[in-house]
Motif scaffolding. Structure first.
Motif, PDB file in Angstrom:
ATOM      1  N   LYS A  83       0.861  -1.194   0.000  1.00 47.16           N
ATOM      2  CA  LYS A  83       0.000   0.000   0.000  1.00 47.16           C
ATOM      3  C   LYS A  83       0.882   1.224   0.000  1.00 47.16           C
ATOM      4  O   LYS A  83       1.955   1.205   0.611  1.00 47.16           O
ATOM      5  N   LEU A  84       0.429   2.251  -0.661  1.00 49.50           N
ATOM      6  CA  LEU A  84       1.123   3.540  -0.597  1.00 49.50           C
ATOM      7  C   LEU A  84       0.298   4.468   0.298  1.00 49.50           C
ATOM      8  O   LEU A  84      -0.927   4.559   0.134  1.00 49.50           O
ATOM      9  N   ASN A  85       0.946   5.109   1.249  1.00 44.79           N
ATOM     10  CA  ASN A  85       0.287   6.126   2.092  1.00 44.79           C
ATOM     11  C   ASN A  85       0.716   7.505   1.602  1.00 44.79           C
ATOM     12  O   ASN A  85       1.912   7.772   1.493  1.00 44.79           O
ATOM     13  N   ARG A 103       4.345   0.988   2.034  1.00 45.23           N
ATOM     14  CA  ARG A 103       4.064   0.183   3.216  1.00 45.23           C
ATOM     15  C   ARG A 103       3.930  -1.300   2.857  1.00 45.23           C
ATOM     16  O   ARG A 103       3.453  -1.652   1.784  1.00 45.23           O
ATOM     17  N   TRP A 110       2.889  -1.647  10.446  1.00 44.94           N
ATOM     18  CA  TRP A 110       1.648  -2.074   9.798  1.00 44.94           C
ATOM     19  C   TRP A 110       0.618  -2.593  10.799  1.00 44.94           C
ATOM     20  O   TRP A 110       1.012  -3.352  11.649  1.00 44.94           O
ATOM     21  N   PRO A 111      -0.674  -2.266  10.719  1.00 52.73           N
ATOM     22  CA  PRO A 111      -1.291  -1.371   9.735  1.00 52.73           C
ATOM     23  C   PRO A 111      -1.350   0.081  10.193  1.00 52.73           C
ATOM     24  O   PRO A 111      -2.039   0.879   9.570  1.00 52.73           O
ATOM     25  N   SER A 112      -0.660   0.428  11.271  1.00 53.95           N
ATOM     26  CA  SER A 112      -0.703   1.819  11.741  1.00 53.95           C
ATOM     27  C   SER A 112       0.011   2.746  10.760  1.00 53.95           C
ATOM     28  O   SER A 112       0.938   2.326  10.068  1.00 53.95           O
ATOM     29  N   PRO A 113      -0.381   4.014  10.735  1.00 53.06           N
ATOM     30  CA  PRO A 113       0.454   5.003  10.045  1.00 53.06           C
ATOM     31  C   PRO A 113       1.827   5.070  10.708  1.00 53.06           C
ATOM     32  O   PRO A 113       1.993   4.653  11.863  1.00 53.06           O
TER      33      PRO A 113
ATOM     34  N   ASP B  52      -6.378   4.050  -4.674  1.00 53.74           N
ATOM     35  CA  ASP B  52      -5.309   5.050  -4.551  1.00 53.74           C
ATOM     36  C   ASP B  52      -5.589   6.199  -5.511  1.00 53.74           C
ATOM     37  O   ASP B  52      -6.077   5.979  -6.623  1.00 53.74           O
ATOM     38  N   TYR B  54      -3.506   7.953  -7.271  1.00 54.76           N
ATOM     39  CA  TYR B  54      -2.752   7.891  -8.532  1.00 54.76           C
ATOM     40  C   TYR B  54      -3.253   6.789  -9.475  1.00 54.76           C
ATOM     41  O   TYR B  54      -2.848   6.759 -10.627  1.00 54.76           O
ATOM     42  N   ALA B  88      -4.454  10.076   2.459  1.00 51.91           N
ATOM     43  CA  ALA B  88      -4.996   8.814   1.940  1.00 51.91           C
ATOM     44  C   ALA B  88      -4.093   7.708   2.467  1.00 51.91           C
ATOM     45  O   ALA B  88      -2.956   7.569   2.013  1.00 51.91           O
ATOM     46  N   ILE B  89      -4.585   6.968   3.446  1.00 47.96           N
ATOM     47  CA  ILE B  89      -3.774   5.918   4.092  1.00 47.96           C
ATOM     48  C   ILE B  89      -4.235   4.563   3.539  1.00 47.96           C
ATOM     49  O   ILE B  89      -3.596   3.991   2.681  1.00 47.96           O
ATOM     50  N   ASN B  91      -4.580   1.493   4.920  1.00 45.22           N
ATOM     51  CA  ASN B  91      -3.981   0.207   5.309  1.00 45.22           C
ATOM     52  C   ASN B  91      -5.027  -0.765   5.835  1.00 45.22           C
ATOM     53  O   ASN B  91      -4.855  -1.974   5.737  1.00 45.22           O
ATOM     54  N   VAL B  92      -6.092  -0.235   6.429  1.00 39.89           N
ATOM     55  CA  VAL B  92      -7.124  -1.093   7.019  1.00 39.89           C
ATOM     56  C   VAL B  92      -8.329  -1.224   6.080  1.00 39.89           C
ATOM     57  O   VAL B  92      -8.805  -2.320   5.830  1.00 39.89           O
ATOM     58  N   TRP B 115      -4.649   9.016  13.880  1.00 39.99           N
ATOM     59  CA  TRP B 115      -4.960   7.594  13.758  1.00 39.99           C
ATOM     60  C   TRP B 115      -4.347   6.818  14.911  1.00 39.99           C
ATOM     61  O   TRP B 115      -3.141   6.918  15.189  1.00 39.99           O
TER      62      TRP B 115
END
Lengths: 141, 141
Positions: A83-85, A103, A110-113, B52, B54, B88-89, B91-92, B115
């Protein structure tokens, strides 16, 4: 680091201390955060007083979007993340800077920022060189 | 919540559980996270498979940028924050959603990102109504 024109732009001291310059695009500097926990780059528009994306002039916003796309695609290609944050936070450093963090489900946070999660782990010189090279090649592919 | 067309878009269950619908823009739903710790909204493009920024089509990216501008300006006007955090995260919750969070130097998490910082504190009904009203008025001003 040189004083990037136009507009009397000068990179914020904290960003300069925490990162390595990768390349300079039309609007933004591309910096690599010196933290080997994650491939972590930031875009910094070369505008002296910018603090927020929505406060940029419209043409700069569009250019930032395009450069964010280029960097996002390069990071996907170079690092194959899960994943890209992408984030503009700026609570500590007011100068506008847009994080792009690759990420992995196996990374330390992971999965936290990532912010405030783990102490930065500086790259060793070989890993830094390899990471910069991967990113540069992907950006200019 | 209804099934928003086009493109068989359906809001992710977790986003639906955590939020209240404020309004629907051309591309995005505007949701308010039910957490009175901070005025916290998200934009969710009504695209079934988006993950995402992009990876969106270019015209959707431009539209998202415009809607993010509108929402950012509305939040500034309605809530007078010290800083806006835009991210834009994902992860969850993999469905693309862009956080817009009004931050104050006096809020519970400052200067950390929100977060994972504090347990969500649901609005009481009067405060929820007031917050939605402030935001709606600012969005349509």
């Amino acid at each position: 680091m040189p004083n990037f024109s136009p507009d009397n732009f000068k990179l914020h001291k904290r960003l300069e201390e925490d990162s390595v310059l990768i390349t300079e695009l039309d609007l933004c500097l591309v910096l690599l955060i010196n933290d080997a926990n994650y491939p972590w780059t930031i875009l910094v528009p070369k505008r002296a007083t910018s603090t927020d994306i929505y406060k940029l002039e419209q043409k700069d916003q569009i250019q930032l979007l395009q450069e964010s796309n280029s960097l996002s695609n390069a990071m996907e290609s170079a690092f194959k993340p899960d994943k890209l944050n992408v984030a503009a936070i700026g609570n500590v450093v007011p100068q506008l800077h847009v994080h792009h963090i690759a990420r992995y489900k196996t990374d330390i946070a992971w999965p936290s920022p990532v912010w405030g999660f783990a102490k930065a782990m500086p790259y060793d010189s070989a890993e830094l060189e390899r990471t910069i090279s991967l990113l540069c090649n992907a950006l200019h592919a």
